[in-house]
Design an enzyme around this catalytic site. Structure first.
Site, PDB file in Angstrom:
ATOM      1  NE  ARG A  52      -0.322   1.667   3.629  1.00  0.00           N
ATOM      2  CZ  ARG A  52       0.765   2.420   3.815  1.00  0.00           C
ATOM      3  NH1 ARG A  52       1.967   1.883   3.978  1.00  0.00           N
ATOM      4  NH2 ARG A  52       0.667   3.720   3.790  1.00  0.00           N
ATOM      5  CB  ALA A  54      -0.035   7.071  -3.511  1.00  0.00           C
ATOM      6  NE  ARG A  89      -6.682   0.954  -2.334  1.00  0.00           N
ATOM      7  CZ  ARG A  89      -5.881   1.304  -1.306  1.00  0.00           C
ATOM      8  NH1 ARG A  89      -4.767   0.641  -1.091  1.00  0.00           N
ATOM      9  NH2 ARG A  89      -6.208   2.298  -0.512  1.00  0.00           N
ATOM     10  CG  ASP A 242      -3.417   8.004  -1.176  1.00  0.00           C
ATOM     11  OD1 ASP A 242      -3.058   6.853  -1.459  1.00  0.00           O
ATOM     12  OD2 ASP A 242      -3.429   8.446  -0.014  1.00  0.00           O
ATOM     13  CG  ASN A 252      -3.189  11.643   3.135  1.00  0.00           C
ATOM     14  OD1 ASN A 252      -2.565  10.818   2.463  1.00  0.00           O
ATOM     15  ND2 ASN A 252      -2.899  11.891   4.396  1.00  0.00           N
ATOM     16  CE  LYS A 253      -6.885   5.321   7.063  1.00  0.00           C
ATOM     17  NZ  LYS A 253      -7.310   3.972   6.648  1.00  0.00           N
TER      18      LYS A 253
END
Length: 359
Positions: A52, A54, A89, A242, A252-253
């Site tokens: 995982r 990016a 993804r 990402d 992002n997360k």
């Protein structure tokens, strides 16, 4: 970077017909490696988040496509495997960037030459990612030095969210690269590590990385960051991303947006570290970024080590309750102090991005 004192990349070749990765779902309790020998295995590793981050999944996708060219170098197979890997993804743009680069490098080449060319191109993508991470580290180090100079003899406190270190790239990382370089330069620093629910990439991966490198850190519940900002115990926030849109919005997360709001309210600089491969020039506004909706089990269950030393998964929520699980949120450019890239730092604006990069 290092595991057990030994230099380790997040991806490596295993001969000319396979490549290796760390199984990140087993960290921090076990260090387990996987050898991937076909594009389907690469796709599965990305989907299951065995690999995982990016930039890293871009490199994994590139090597997966290279393996496909050893099986069948036809245009039909190239397009089929490209699309299969790209769908794994949807939010992280680096994956599509790497796959498009691979495809463009191969389409007009002779079939019998494609396997070797693909392997070399995937290796170039991986090596370039390391170089970009190192450059991001140097440019971010300058910011940390400036903060340290304003509080001589005292510790620089940095907050980060999720994992944007070498486990999310091929080596060094994005948001963590300046931290590693600052630590190695002797700057006293301490990192507040958001646990980053769900999946706990902060508590599991970032803390694992920082501990392995000897960087002082403390794991926080996700909701505690604002408290420490109010208390004056956070000098800056650095996160990865990402996808960054042409106007400077940042995906992002999940939870990054709330940290940016808390940072703005408390006058704490909020930086986003990224390589140029993360910029999506085709999207003008963060509202158009596809947000991955992940399994409810990531909310309803948690994996950890029990008192017997066994790694187990347990249910933590009320039985029968549903869960929503967006993997990412979007932080508006107006909340971002600046971008730290391999080409330098810039404002989180269209003009700032264009000052460093050409579309």
């Amino acid at each position: 970077m290092k595991i057990g004192g030994k230099h380790t990349r997040s991806i490596w070749t295993a001969g000319e017909d396979a490549f290796g990765i760390l199984d990140q779902t087993r960290l921090p309790h076990e260090v387990v490696t996987l050898t991937l020998r076909d594009p389907e295995a690469a796709a599965n590793a990305i989907v299951t988040m065995q690999t995982r981050g990016a930039p890293l999944i871009g490199a994994v996708g590139a090597y997966g496509l290279a393996l496909a060219m050893r099986e069948d170098p036809s245009d039909e197979n190239l397009n089929k495997v490209h699309d299969m890997l790209a769908e794994t993804r949807p939010t992280a743009i680096n994956l599509r960037w790497a796959l498009e680069r691979m495809k463009n490098a191969l389409l007009n080449q002779k079939r019998e030459e494609r396997a070797a060319l693909a392997w070399a191109e995937a290796a170039a993508i991986a090596d370039e990612d390391v170089a970009m991470s190192q450059a991001i580290g140097r440019n971010g180090l300058a910011i940390i030095r400036d903060i340290a100079a304003k509080k001589p003899g005292r510790t620089v406190n940095i907050l980060t969210h999720c994992n944007a270190g070498w486990l999310a790239t091929v080596d060094y990382g994005t948001a963590l690269a300046p931290i590693y370089l600052a630590h190695d330069a002797g700057i006293p620093l301490h990192v507040w590590v958001d646990e980053t629910r769900p999946r706990n990439q902060g508590a599991s991966l970032t803390a694992f990385e920082l501990g392995s490198h000897g960087v002082a850190h403390t794991i926080l519940a996700d909701n505690a960051g604002g408290h420490y900002m109010q208390a004056g115990q956070v000098d800056m926030v650095i996160v990865g991303t990402d996808r960054v849109t042409a106007n400077g919005d940042v995906a992002n997360k999940i939870g990054t947006y709330l940290k940016a709001l808390a940072a703005r309210d408390n006058g704490v600089p909020f930086y986003v570290a990224l390589p140029s491969s993360t910029i999506d020039w085709a999207i003008a506004d963060g509202r158009d970024i596809p947000i991955e909706e992940r399994s409810p089990d990531e909310i309803l269950k948690m994996t950890g080590r029990d008192a017997r030393g066994q790694v187990v998964t347990v249910e933590i929520a009320a039985p029968g309750s549903p869960a929503a699980n967006p993997g990412f949120d979007v932080t508006p450019a107006r909340l971002v102090t600046g971008f730290i890239t391999e080409r330098g730092t810039c404002a989180a604006t269209p003009e700032g991005l264009r000052s460093l990069f050409s579309t």
